[in-house]
Design a protein around this motif. Structure first.
Motif, PDB file in Angstrom:
ATOM      1  N   SER A 242       0.825  -1.223   0.000  1.00 12.88           N
ATOM      2  CA  SER A 242       0.000   0.000   0.000  1.00 12.88           C
ATOM      3  C   SER A 242       0.852   1.262   0.000  1.00 12.88           C
ATOM      4  O   SER A 242       0.325   2.363   0.089  1.00 12.88           O
ATOM      5  N   GLY A 243       2.174   1.090  -0.056  1.00 12.06           N
ATOM      6  CA  GLY A 243       3.101   2.231   0.018  1.00 12.06           C
ATOM      7  C   GLY A 243       4.055   2.014   1.180  1.00 12.06           C
ATOM      8  O   GLY A 243       3.726   1.296   2.129  1.00 12.06           O
ATOM      9  N   VAL A 308       2.249  -6.638 -18.989  1.00  7.11           N
ATOM     10  CA  VAL A 308       1.527  -5.407 -18.624  1.00  7.11           C
ATOM     11  C   VAL A 308       0.207  -5.779 -17.941  1.00  7.11           C
ATOM     12  O   VAL A 308      -0.124  -5.283 -16.854  1.00  7.11           O
ATOM     13  N   ARG A 309      -0.530  -6.691 -18.564  1.00 11.98           N
ATOM     14  CA  ARG A 309      -1.822  -7.101 -17.994  1.00 11.98           C
ATOM     15  C   ARG A 309      -1.617  -7.807 -16.651  1.00 11.98           C
ATOM     16  O   ARG A 309      -2.388  -7.617 -15.703  1.00 11.98           O
ATOM     17  N   SER A 316      -4.193  -4.457  -8.915  1.00  4.99           N
ATOM     18  CA  SER A 316      -5.606  -4.142  -8.650  1.00  4.99           C
ATOM     19  C   SER A 316      -6.164  -5.023  -7.532  1.00  4.99           C
ATOM     20  O   SER A 316      -7.360  -4.965  -7.238  1.00  4.99           O
ATOM     21  N   ARG A 317      -5.346  -5.834  -6.921  1.00  4.25           N
ATOM     22  CA  ARG A 317      -5.718  -6.704  -5.795  1.00  4.25           C
ATOM     23  C   ARG A 317      -6.708  -7.776  -6.224  1.00  4.25           C
ATOM     24  O   ARG A 317      -7.462  -8.294  -5.392  1.00  4.25           O
ATOM     25  N   ALA A 318      -6.689  -8.112  -7.528  1.00  2.00           N
ATOM     26  CA  ALA A 318      -7.660  -9.081  -8.040  1.00  2.00           C
ATOM     27  C   ALA A 318      -7.128 -10.515  -7.986  1.00  2.00           C
ATOM     28  O   ALA A 318      -7.878 -11.444  -8.280  1.00  2.00           O
ATOM     29  N   THR A 319      -5.853 -10.712  -7.620  1.00  2.00           N
ATOM     30  CA  THR A 319      -5.299 -12.074  -7.677  1.00  2.00           C
ATOM     31  C   THR A 319      -5.470 -12.793  -6.337  1.00  2.00           C
ATOM     32  O   THR A 319      -5.574 -12.172  -5.283  1.00  2.00           O
ATOM     33  N   HIS A 320      -5.462 -14.124  -6.428  1.00  2.00           N
ATOM     34  CA  HIS A 320      -5.506 -15.001  -5.255  1.00  2.00           C
ATOM     35  C   HIS A 320      -4.277 -15.881  -5.324  1.00  2.00           C
ATOM     36  O   HIS A 320      -4.044 -16.523  -6.344  1.00  2.00           O
TER      37      HIS A 320
END
Ligand SMILES: NC(=O)c1ccc[n+]([C@@H]2O[C@H](COP(=O)([O-])OP(=O)(O)OC[C@H]3O[C@@H](n4cnc5c(N)ncnc54)[C@H](OP(=O)(O)O)[C@@H]3O)[C@@H](O)[C@H]2O)c1
Length: 327
Positions: A242-243, A308-309, A316-320
């Motif tokens: 998150s930084g 890139v994708r 985007s926090r979409a991975t598991h």
């Protein structure tokens, strides 16, 4: 000629370019690997963005992959052409069809471990190894807090904690991720997008709080992590999703209960070939025995040309769990 990913300026995922290059022969202490599966790690996004600036530009990217040895440097005697190997600590350039890697950074793959399993687990699993056995020795029955528990490092940590008989409280960003972390072995989960971390830790520990927090989220969770620690507890800050945490007033450690703070990295713990051999054997034994599953979802196996994708998806926090690039 071969194909790899490079970037000429630091920035967002769009700076990554898939292009041709001419591989060089390995140096005397190196071997050349034809990569079969490449590990994607959050640290790759820090290098690409400039948070951890590369030594120069244009730069290559990535430090982890698994594949087959195709050439051997003149000083290397113990690794043969055709051998199946994996690495997590190469110089930048693993996002490539071929990569030259120092021989002492290679782990030989047991037959039971596939290229994809190795690339999905070596860097992240070695990290859990040093965090749980060296930074702090996790004990059976111990309760501790681990952030981003459904991520690549996180899902391995949940399974490893369960194998050790420890009670991992895992934070996650959605209820779906909470279910995954639980299924992997987390004792309890906290959805930090809708629950208060400190209140839940107090509740789950009958007011005692925990003796160690493993925090790779960084800025967003820093204060909650300190507030979740019992007096003289250990804050292990090992990432910046998150930084980064900056400008720390060390007096805070006093105010929050005489706390300890460490900021460890894999390369500070796994430094020799012997340490790598021992840690990777422990990890691969867990995977081969079925105690740790590192299978990657099909939609998280990206062609190398689509780095890139892959980076957009990870950020985007979409991975598991883990993600891979396939050359
Ligand atoms: N120091 C070391 O030796 C070392 C070694 C390996 C990895 N790491 C660190 O460990 C962490 C995990 O690495 P990984 O490769 O396995 O990645 P990952 O956990 O698969 O992905 C990062 C996760 O962090 C969470 N997160 C929280 N706030 C975020 C934000 N603002 N933006 C993006 N993600 C956010 C997300 O999970 P939720 O949606 O559940 O919040 C996301 O899925 C990274 O911080 C990495 O740098 C450190």
């Amino acid at each position: 000629m071969a194909k790899h990913i490079e970037f000429s300026a630091t920035g967002g995922p769009e700076v990554l370019r898939y292009c041709e290059f001419t591989p060089t022969d390995p140096a005397p202490d190196e071997v050349q690997i034809e990569n079969k599966a490449i590990g994607i790690n959050y640290i790759d996004t820090y290098v690409r963005s400039g948070l951890y600036p590369p030594a120069g530009l244009p730069s290559r990217l990535g430090t982890e992959a698994a594949g087959v040895v195709t050439k051997v440097g003149s000083n290397v005697s113990y690794i043969k052409i055709g051998e199946r190997v994996a690495y997590a600590q190469s110089g930048l350039g693993a996002y490539s069809e071929v990569h030259n890697v120092p021989a002492n950074k290679l782990a030989i793959l047991p037959d039971a471990i596939s290229f994809e399993q190795a690339a999905a687990s070596l860097l992240k699993g070695l990290t859990v190894y040093y965090l749980f056995y060296q930074t702090h020795k996790v004990q059976a029955g111990e309760t501790f807090l681990f952030h981003a528990a459904a991520g690549g490092v996180g899902l391995i940590a949940c399974q490893w904690a369960k194998a050790l008989g420890a009670k991992l409280i895992g934070t996650v960003g959605s209820d779906e991720k909470a279910n995954l972390a639980k299924a992997a072995g987390a004792w309890q989960t906290i959805n930090y997008n809708r629950e208060n971390i400190v209140e839940r830790v107090l509740e789950l520990t009958d007011g005692k709080k925990v003796d160690v927090v493993y925090d790779s989220v960084g800025q967003a969770t820093w204060l909650d992590s300190l507030d979740s620690l019992a007096p003289r507890g250990l804050m292990v800050s090992f990432g910046n999703a998150s930084g980064p945490v900056t400008g720390v007033n060390v007096g805070l450690l006093n105010q929050k209960g005489s706390l300890f703070l460490t900021r460890p990295s894999l390369n500070g713990y796994i430094t020799t070939h012997e340490e790598l051999a021992e840690a990777s054997k422990t990890l691969f034994d867990f995977i081969a025995s079925g105690k740790i599953n590192v299978d990657v979802r099909e939609n998280q196996k990206f062609p190398l040309s689509e780095a890139v994708r892959a980076h957009r998806t990870l950020e985007s926090r979409a991975t598991h769990g883990s993600s891979l690039l396939i050359p």
